[in-house]
Design a protein around this motif. Structure first.
Motif, short mmCIF file in Angstrom:
data_model
loop_
_atom_site.label_atom_id
_atom_site.label_comp_id
_atom_site.label_asym_id
_atom_site.label_seq_id
_atom_site.Cartn_x
_atom_site.Cartn_y
_atom_site.Cartn_z
N UNK A 133 0.70 -1.28 -0.05
CA UNK A 133 -0.10 -0.12 0.25
C UNK A 133 1.05 1.30 0.03
N UNK A 134 2.24 1.06 -0.32
CA UNK A 134 3.05 2.40 -0.31
C UNK A 134 3.03 3.21 -1.59
N UNK A 135 1.93 4.01 -1.57
CA UNK A 135 1.57 4.63 -2.85
C UNK A 135 1.91 5.98 -2.95
N UNK A 136 2.25 6.62 -1.50
CA UNK A 136 2.87 8.04 -1.35
C UNK A 136 1.60 8.83 -2.02
N UNK A 137 0.37 8.79 -1.48
CA UNK A 137 -0.68 9.47 -1.80
C UNK A 137 -1.56 9.83 -0.65
N UNK A 138 -2.66 10.83 -0.78
CA UNK A 138 -3.60 11.03 0.11
C UNK A 138 -3.32 11.12 1.42
N UNK A 139 -2.67 12.14 1.86
CA UNK A 139 -2.66 12.66 3.15
C UNK A 139 -3.81 13.64 3.37
N UNK A 140 -4.98 13.24 3.97
CA UNK A 140 -6.27 14.03 3.90
C UNK A 140 -6.70 13.94 5.29
N UNK A 175 -7.45 17.24 0.72
CA UNK A 175 -6.93 16.09 0.47
C UNK A 175 -5.35 16.24 -0.36
N UNK A 176 -4.47 16.19 0.16
CA UNK A 176 -3.13 16.39 -0.16
C UNK A 176 -2.42 15.40 -0.88
N UNK A 177 -2.07 15.63 -2.11
CA UNK A 177 -1.40 14.42 -2.92
C UNK A 177 -2.53 13.38 -3.35
N UNK A 178 -3.78 13.87 -3.63
CA UNK A 178 -4.73 12.95 -3.96
C UNK A 178 -4.54 12.39 -5.52
N UNK A 179 -5.21 11.50 -6.04
CA UNK A 179 -5.23 10.97 -7.49
C UNK A 179 -3.92 10.77 -7.82
N UNK A 180 -3.29 9.89 -6.89
CA UNK A 180 -2.14 9.22 -6.99
C UNK A 180 -0.91 10.39 -6.89
N UNK A 181 -1.09 11.31 -6.07
CA UNK A 181 -0.30 12.44 -5.94
C UNK A 181 -0.22 13.33 -6.87
N UNK A 252 -10.64 14.37 11.87
CA UNK A 252 -10.09 12.92 11.17
C UNK A 252 -8.94 12.88 10.30
N UNK A 253 -8.17 12.21 10.43
CA UNK A 253 -6.97 11.82 9.64
C UNK A 253 -7.81 10.73 8.42
N UNK A 254 -7.32 10.96 7.12
CA UNK A 254 -8.26 10.23 6.28
C UNK A 254 -7.11 9.84 5.08
N UNK A 255 -7.44 8.54 4.40
CA UNK A 255 -6.53 8.36 3.47
C UNK A 255 -7.26 7.14 2.56
N UNK A 256 -6.38 6.95 1.52
CA UNK A 256 -7.10 5.62 0.69
C UNK A 256 -6.04 4.99 0.03
N UNK A 257 -5.83 3.53 0.24
CA UNK A 257 -4.94 2.64 -0.41
C UNK A 257 -3.32 3.31 -0.30
N UNK A 258 -3.19 3.38 0.95
CA UNK A 258 -1.95 4.11 1.21
C UNK A 258 -1.31 3.68 2.45
N UNK A 259 -0.09 4.32 2.85
CA UNK A 259 0.33 3.95 4.34
C UNK A 259 1.02 5.32 4.67
N UNK A 260 0.51 5.65 5.86
CA UNK A 260 0.80 6.93 6.43
C UNK A 260 1.31 6.66 7.79
#
Length: 271
Positions: A133-140, A175-181, A252-260
């Motif tokens: 899940x290490x896609x570097x995206x979606x720090x939301x 949504x910071x870095x969304x849509x695959x950053x 809330x901290x939010x993400x999708x398909x990712x690791x934070x």
């Protein structure tokens, strides 16, 4: 105008910190002198941008950053948080880190209701270590979030973790870095399904506002009456002058398909 950063870890949080428009500390109105404050350089990872609390004020005004209201050092389990996972994933707390590792959507809600004016601060890393899940995206994030019509003190209902399930919140969202950053966006949710309004100036594709793999960054969220702001490493990315502001709610901290990895979570009063 340039503002300096100050390390809140070195501030006596029992007394409010008064910040002038030049970014310098001044003695609080109580007459008690500032204690244990030290300036640090712009961009330091653990810094709090006190200039954020004065950026929009007239040159002869000052803003008070008050005591710390809440914090989580992430050393005593996830008890302060409610976890909503769409698909397989894990949210763990260990050694001062809250880690979210998820194949789908995930929202991690702080259980305390926040009442403005407040500043929310935390450090975050988008992990790239070869994991699935290490896609570097979606720090939301959501902040000042409530359900429409909910009485004061009632948190948002539990949701599935799927992004669309949150459309009917009243909330601020980034949504910071969304849509695959490739995008960084701010929205003001208005409590309507399938309606996530966005202003043109709040839809950014500049690479400087995207995520960097394994880079620690400090996020600050401001909800101070009509002034709503999102700061990253001492740089204000978004601002909104909201004539009908959301003055209480949940974060809330939010993400999708990712690791934070999240650390050093704190909430301060602003007045």
């Amino acid at each position: 105008m340039t503002y300096r950063l100050f390390d809140l870890g070195a501030v006596d949080l029992d007394q409010p910190t008064q910040i002038g428009p030049d970014g310098r500390t001044a003695a609080p109105s109580t007459g008690i002198a500032p204690t244990r404050r030290r300036a640090i350089g712009l961009g330091a990872a653990a810094a709090f941008s006190l200039g954020a609390c004065a950026q929009n004020l007239a040159s002869d005004r000052r803003e008070l950053v008050g005591p710390q209201l809440y914090s989580d050092s992430f050393r005593a389990g996830p008890g302060q948080w409610r976890i909503e996972l769409e698909r397989e994933g894990a949210v763990t707390v260990d050694g001062g880190i809250l880690e979210i590792d998820t194949a789908g959507g995930c929202s991690v809600w702080f259980r305390e209701e926040l009442r403005g004016p407040v500043m929310i601060q935390y450090d975050a890393v988008a992990v790239s270590e070869g994991g699935p899940n290490d896609h570097v995206s979606d720090l939301n994030c959501f902040w000042m979030a409530t359900d429409p019509g909910a009485p004061a003190g009632i948190p948002p209902r539990e949701r599935s973790g799927a992004f669309a399930d949150y459309d009917d919140l009243l909330a601020y969202y980034v949504g910071q870095g969304g849509n695959r950053n490739t995008t960084t966006r701010m929205r003001r949710y208005v409590g309507e399904a399938a309606n996530r309004p966005i202003l043109p100036e709040h839809d950014i594709s500049d690479p400087m506002h995207m995520l960097r793999p394994n880079a620690r960054q400090t996020i600050q969220l401001v909800a101070a009456d009509q002034r709503i702001e999102y700061w990253r490493d001492g740089v204000r990315v978004f601002e909104l002058n909201d004539p009908a502001p959301y003055t209480r709610g949940w974060f809330a901290i939010r993400t999708t398909a990712n690791r934070l990895r999240i650390s050093d979570f704190r909430v301060f009063s602003v007045r």
